[in-house]
Design a protein around this motif. Structure first.
Motif, short mmCIF file in Angstrom:
data_model
loop_
_atom_site.label_atom_id
_atom_site.label_comp_id
_atom_site.label_asym_id
_atom_site.label_seq_id
_atom_site.Cartn_x
_atom_site.Cartn_y
_atom_site.Cartn_z
N LEU A 88 2.65 5.75 -6.64
CA LEU A 88 2.45 5.62 -8.08
C LEU A 88 2.02 6.96 -8.69
O LEU A 88 1.40 7.78 -8.02
N LEU B 46 4.30 -0.24 -10.54
CA LEU B 46 4.32 -0.83 -9.20
C LEU B 46 5.43 -1.88 -9.09
O LEU B 46 6.15 -1.93 -8.09
N HIS C 268 0.82 -1.21 0.00
CA HIS C 268 0.00 0.00 0.00
C HIS C 268 0.86 1.27 0.00
O HIS C 268 0.49 2.27 -0.63
N ILE D 49 -5.20 1.07 -8.74
CA ILE D 49 -4.70 -0.11 -8.03
C ILE D 49 -5.42 -0.27 -6.69
O ILE D 49 -5.74 -1.39 -6.28
N GLY D 50 -5.73 0.84 -6.04
CA GLY D 50 -6.51 0.77 -4.80
C GLY D 50 -7.87 0.13 -5.02
O GLY D 50 -8.33 -0.67 -4.21
N VAL E 253 1.90 1.67 -3.55
CA VAL E 253 0.77 2.10 -4.37
C VAL E 253 0.57 3.61 -4.23
O VAL E 253 0.30 4.30 -5.22
N ARG E 254 0.73 4.14 -3.02
CA ARG E 254 0.56 5.59 -2.81
C ARG E 254 1.59 6.41 -3.58
O ARG E 254 1.34 7.57 -3.89
N ARG F 128 -4.32 -0.34 -16.34
CA ARG F 128 -3.95 -1.27 -15.27
C ARG F 128 -2.59 -1.87 -15.53
O ARG F 128 -1.75 -1.95 -14.64
N CYS G 253 -2.95 6.03 -11.11
CA CYS G 253 -2.59 4.68 -10.68
C CYS G 253 -2.93 4.36 -9.23
O CYS G 253 -3.42 3.27 -8.95
N PRO G 254 -2.68 5.28 -8.27
CA PRO G 254 -3.03 4.91 -6.89
C PRO G 254 -4.52 4.58 -6.72
O PRO G 254 -4.87 3.61 -6.05
N CYS H 116 0.08 0.72 -14.85
CA CYS H 116 0.21 0.95 -13.40
C CYS H 116 0.91 -0.22 -12.71
O CYS H 116 1.74 -0.03 -11.83
#
Length: 175
Positions: free
Chosen positions: A114, A158, A108, A122-123, A111-112, A151, A118-119, A154
């Protein structure tokens, strides 16, 4: 002869054929019931497209044998995942729970970091609500057709972030 009469006549024959094909499965087991239901489904499909078979008993015998053979073939090729720990082991082992939480936290955090949408994308994919592509696209205000390429982009970002973190940790000797 009505369909109810055909079914009433075929039910004992079906049970006998299933017992013959699955001698280790007792009546009422999941495997035996699944095979019986599959054969009934095949009969309904046939009745809807071709009508009743000319010789219902011969058709039933052939269908039971065919479906049992197909199931045995499929079962031979199915293998359990060897890399995943059993759910109860991971839940009961405190070390595994801590490691799982740490992996989730690191994911996580990455992910933040990105770029762009994207965040949020992916979230949404990681959401415990198991959203469909249509729901995700609506939530993000984008077309469903562009969701797949976005996706992929992203996830590539990631992967690079996660790989660089693993490389940094390994160089520091914390591996």
């Amino acid at each position: 002869m009505t369909y109810d009469m055909v079914i009433a006549t075929l039910r004992p024959l079906l049970a006998a054929e299933v017992r013959a094909e699955l001698p280790t499965a007792a009546d009422g087991t999941d495997e035996a019931r699944d095979l019986e239901q599959t054969v009934w489904l095949r009969l309904l499909e046939r009745l809807g497209t071709q009508g009743p078979p000319p010789d219902p008993a011969a058709w039933l015998t052939a269908t039971v044998r065919s479906e049992a053979r197909r199931r045995r073939s499929t079962t031979r090729h199915e293998l359990p995942y060897a890399t995943e720990p059993a759910a109860d082991t991971a839940e009961s082992d405190p070390e595994q729970r801590i490691l799982a939480r740490e992996r989730t936290r690191a994911l996580h955090a990455a992910v933040r970091r990105l770029p762009g949408r994207c965040p949020r994308l992916i979230g949404a994919l990681l959401s415990p609500h198991d959203l469909t592509y249509r729901e995700i696209a609506g939530e993000l205000g984008m077309s469903q057709g562009s969701l797949g390429p976005e996706r992929s982009r992203c996830l590539g970002c990631l992967r690079r972030i996660m790989a660089s973190e693993v490389a940094l940790t390994a160089r520091r000797g914390k591996g």
